[in-house]
Design a protein around this motif. Structure first.
Motif, PDB file in Angstrom:
ATOM      1  N   THR A  32      18.274 -11.642  12.771  1.00  0.00           N
ATOM      2  CA  THR A  32      18.826 -11.472  11.431  1.00  0.00           C
ATOM      3  C   THR A  32      18.993 -12.829  10.775  1.00  0.00           C
ATOM      4  O   THR A  32      19.155 -13.854  11.449  1.00  0.00           O
ATOM      5  CB  THR A  32      20.201 -10.778  11.464  1.00  0.00           C
ATOM      6  OG1 THR A  32      21.117 -11.604  12.184  1.00  0.00           O
ATOM      7  CG2 THR A  32      20.111  -9.405  12.108  1.00  0.00           C
ATOM      8  N   ARG A  33      18.963 -12.862   9.469  1.00  0.00           N
ATOM      9  CA  ARG A  33      19.100 -14.132   8.744  1.00  0.00           C
ATOM     10  C   ARG A  33      20.450 -14.783   9.037  1.00  0.00           C
ATOM     11  O   ARG A  33      20.528 -15.986   9.303  1.00  0.00           O
ATOM     12  CB  ARG A  33      18.940 -13.870   7.247  1.00  0.00           C
ATOM     13  CG  ARG A  33      19.040 -15.115   6.422  1.00  0.00           C
ATOM     14  CD  ARG A  33      18.794 -14.818   4.955  1.00  0.00           C
ATOM     15  NE  ARG A  33      18.960 -16.033   4.180  1.00  0.00           N
ATOM     16  CZ  ARG A  33      18.727 -16.107   2.899  1.00  0.00           C
ATOM     17  NH1 ARG A  33      18.330 -15.046   2.240  1.00  0.00           N
ATOM     18  NH2 ARG A  33      18.906 -17.241   2.260  1.00  0.00           N
ATOM     19  N   ALA A  34      21.518 -13.996   8.995  1.00  0.00           N
ATOM     20  CA  ALA A  34      22.851 -14.538   9.254  1.00  0.00           C
ATOM     21  C   ALA A  34      22.956 -15.056  10.685  1.00  0.00           C
ATOM     22  O   ALA A  34      23.564 -16.100  10.930  1.00  0.00           O
ATOM     23  CB  ALA A  34      23.908 -13.476   8.986  1.00  0.00           C
ATOM     24  N   GLY A  35      22.366 -14.348  11.617  1.00  0.00           N
ATOM     25  CA  GLY A  35      22.411 -14.774  13.014  1.00  0.00           C
ATOM     26  C   GLY A  35      21.674 -16.070  13.253  1.00  0.00           C
ATOM     27  O   GLY A  35      22.133 -16.945  13.987  1.00  0.00           O
ATOM     28  N   ILE A  36      20.518 -16.220  12.618  1.00  0.00           N
ATOM     29  CA  ILE A  36      19.736 -17.454  12.754  1.00  0.00           C
ATOM     30  C   ILE A  36      20.499 -18.625  12.137  1.00  0.00           C
ATOM     31  O   ILE A  36      20.593 -19.699  12.727  1.00  0.00           O
ATOM     32  CB  ILE A  36      18.351 -17.290  12.097  1.00  0.00           C
ATOM     33  CG1 ILE A  36      17.510 -16.293  12.897  1.00  0.00           C
ATOM     34  CG2 ILE A  36      17.636 -18.640  12.003  1.00  0.00           C
ATOM     35  CD1 ILE A  36      16.233 -15.884  12.210  1.00  0.00           C
ATOM     36  N   GLU A  37      21.078 -18.409  10.950  1.00  0.00           N
ATOM     37  CA  GLU A  37      21.839 -19.463  10.291  1.00  0.00           C
ATOM     38  C   GLU A  37      23.040 -19.875  11.137  1.00  0.00           C
ATOM     39  O   GLU A  37      23.354 -21.065  11.252  1.00  0.00           O
ATOM     40  CB  GLU A  37      22.293 -19.021   8.907  1.00  0.00           C
ATOM     41  CG  GLU A  37      21.155 -18.932   7.910  1.00  0.00           C
ATOM     42  CD  GLU A  37      21.580 -18.373   6.568  1.00  0.00           C
ATOM     43  OE1 GLU A  37      22.749 -17.957   6.411  1.00  0.00           O
ATOM     44  OE2 GLU A  37      20.727 -18.348   5.660  1.00  0.00           O
TER      45      GLU A  37
END
Length: 53
Positions: A32-37
């Protein structure tokens, strides 16, 4: 008109969801984008301040 409690996901039907889950578990990197960030941010902070545990 939708039927309450009944939904269809083409991603789940094609196995996209399971493939993403397997990849993220094997690599340890979220998909997920939030997880990667969150993961990248933690790596940067640890590199700058040093690892604290």
């Amino acid at each position: 008109m939708k039927i309450p409690g009944l939904s269809f996901s083409w991603k789940r039907a094609l196995g996209v969801t399971q493939a993403k889950r397997n990849i993220s578990r094997a690599t340890g990197i979220p998909t997920t984008r939030a997880g990667i960030e969150r993961k990248v941010g933690a790596m940067v902070i640890n590199a700058i301040l040093g690892k604290k545990k």
